[in-house]
Motif scaffolding. Structure first.
Motif, PDB file in Angstrom:
ATOM      1  N   PRO A 126      49.641  55.095  50.727  1.00 20.84           N
ATOM      2  CA  PRO A 126      48.976  55.954  49.749  1.00 20.84           C
ATOM      3  C   PRO A 126      49.666  56.023  48.387  1.00 20.84           C
ATOM      4  CG  PRO A 126      50.061  57.261  51.447  1.00 20.84           C
ATOM      5  CD  PRO A 126      50.132  55.833  51.882  1.00 20.84           C
ATOM      6  N   PHE A 127      50.982  55.871  48.323  1.00 23.45           N
ATOM      7  CA  PHE A 127      51.677  55.958  47.046  1.00 23.45           C
ATOM      8  C   PHE A 127      51.250  54.845  46.097  1.00 23.45           C
ATOM      9  CE2 PHE A 127      55.218  54.745  44.250  1.00 23.45           C
ATOM     10  CZ  PHE A 127      55.348  55.915  43.528  1.00 23.45           C
ATOM     11  N   TRP A 128      51.033  53.642  46.619  1.00 25.83           N
ATOM     12  CA  TRP A 128      50.732  52.466  45.799  1.00 25.83           C
ATOM     13  C   TRP A 128      49.244  52.212  45.626  1.00 25.83           C
ATOM     14  CZ3 TRP A 128      54.700  50.578  43.237  1.00 25.83           C
ATOM     15  CH2 TRP A 128      55.983  50.786  43.741  1.00 25.83           C
ATOM     16  N   LYS A 129      48.401  52.984  46.309  1.00 23.31           N
ATOM     17  CA  LYS A 129      46.959  52.718  46.364  1.00 23.31           C
ATOM     18  C   LYS A 129      46.324  52.465  44.999  1.00 23.31           C
ATOM     19  CE  LYS A 129      42.648  54.509  48.168  1.00 23.31           C
ATOM     20  NZ  LYS A 129      41.972  55.574  48.850  1.00 23.31           N
ATOM     21  N   ASN A 130      46.602  53.289  44.013  1.00 21.74           N
ATOM     22  CA  ASN A 130      45.964  53.156  42.708  1.00 21.74           C
ATOM     23  C   ASN A 130      46.877  52.572  41.640  1.00 21.74           C
ATOM     24  OD1 ASN A 130      43.473  54.257  43.601  1.00 21.74           O
ATOM     25  ND2 ASN A 130      44.409  56.286  43.544  1.00 21.74           N
TER      26      ASN A 130
END
Length: 153
Positions: free
Chosen positions: A28-32
């Protein structure tokens, strides 16, 4: 003592200019995140381990294929956070559509008590050296420069 990682910068000839394979971290940290978020497939190792053997193992764990061929040492760089990354260039081909990464478990959402499973790498893509320098983690961009120099580009 700083952590050490080893990885492979896979490249292929595509016309007059080589292309390099980069992976995007999962979770989730790198998702966007995109620019400055991509990396070479790599993983941590101890002083007792051979960096090239670790680089090949980590490439397989993050992409699903075992790299073969003669490797070209690209040396070390120090990333932010003082992590030392050792890289090797290897000519090869990989179809990003066949990506099969190992996974990790993380409490998500934070403080929820629930565990979620994420791929270590959620995407792989071939980039021109110019585009790769924009996409790769700042501390690893030097590996692209070293590869091009070794290839006489």
């Amino acid at each position: 003592m700083p952590k050490r990682s080893a990885g492979i910068l896979m490249y292929r000839q595509h016309g007059a200019e080589p292309e390099v394979l980069l992976v995007h971290p999962g979770g989730p940290f790198w998702k966007n995140k995109d620019l400055g978020a991509w990396s070479i497939p790599k993983g941590e190792y101890s002083d007792a381990e051979d960096p090239l053997a670790v680089a090949k193992r980590e490439f397989e764990e993050e992409t699903g294929i075992r790299p073969h061929g003669e490797s070209l040492p690209l040396g070390e760089v120090v990333q932010g956070g003082r992590k030392i990354v050792t890289a090797f260039a290897l000519e090869g081909d990989f179809d990003p559509a066949t990506l099969q990464s190992n996974t990790f478990e993380l409490e998500w959402p934070p403080r929820s008590g629930r565990k979620a499973t994420f791929p270590e790498v959620d995407r792989a893509q071939w980039f021109s050296p110019t585009d790769a320098r924009r996409k790769i983690l700042k501390g690893q961009a030097e590996f692209i420069t070293r590869l091009l120099k070794a290839l006489g580009k």
